[in-house]
Design a protein around this motif. Structure first.
Motif: not given
Length: 191
Positions: A10-12, A17-19, A41-43, A48-50
């Motif tokens: 959730k934090i990530t 998403s905000v960035l 930005g989306f890719p 960077t998500f994991i």
């Protein structure tokens, strides 16, 4: 259940998403189109998500898991831990990890016995195993090291063994009670 992954996720998720949202909103002021910022930005967010989630989890786990000391059970804020501890326990040391904990605490024998019976009265019908009477047993060095190794606790020789209700998913607790010192040694798991 992988409950310990939910908060870092959730934090990530919300941070990235905000960035991304801020970058998209600020795109015109930087001379870029919003669609172009989103397409780049989306890719980047996906890639960077994991790693970001792993970093967040690393720092969260340092405060959620490890060895903690409490004077009384009422000061424990985690319901996953407090539900398997006698309410009259004191001088608690708890080694907390993702799937459960190991604990050592002081409790009087009659308080432990009354609490143990009330747990079986409340949750015994959901147990995958039948209730067994508490029994005197010898806690061998091998068994003690397997259950409580690395914590530096003294090994009691003779103990009374209590097996709490065990859910079908394996959640439950076991207690080895040393009547000489009034210390209980507990292993609990939850899902």
């Amino acid at each position: 259940m992988l409950w310990y992954l939910v908060l870092p996720f959730k934090i990530t998720f919300w941070t990235l998403s905000v960035l991304l949202g801020v970058a998209i909103a600020a795109a015109p002021s930087m001379g870029k189109t919003r669609s172009r910022v989103f397409l780049w930005g989306f890719p980047m967010v996906l890639v960077t998500f994991i790693p970001s989630c792993s970093v967040v989890m690393h720092f969260l786990d340092r405060s959620r898991f490890g060895i903690f000391e409490y004077d009384v059970v009422q000061t424990i804020e985690d319901p996953l831990i407090a539900r398997y501890l006698p309410p009259d326990a004191r001088d608690l040391t708890i080694d907390r990890f993702a799937r459960g904990y190991r604990a050592r605490y002081l409790v009087e024998p009659d308080e432990l016995e009354n609490w143990f019976d009330s747990i079986w009265n409340d949750f015994g019908e959901f147990s995958a195993e039948a209730k067994t009477a508490p029994e005197f047993t010898e806690l061998t060095p091998e068994e003690f090291d397997r259950e409580f190794g690395g914590l530096g606790w003294p090994r009691p020789a003779e103990v009374v063994f209590y097996q709490g209700p065990v859910a079908s998913n394996g959640a439950g607790f076991s207690i080895w009670y040393d009547a000489e010192t009034s210390f209980a040694y507990e292993v609990a798991s939850h899902w």
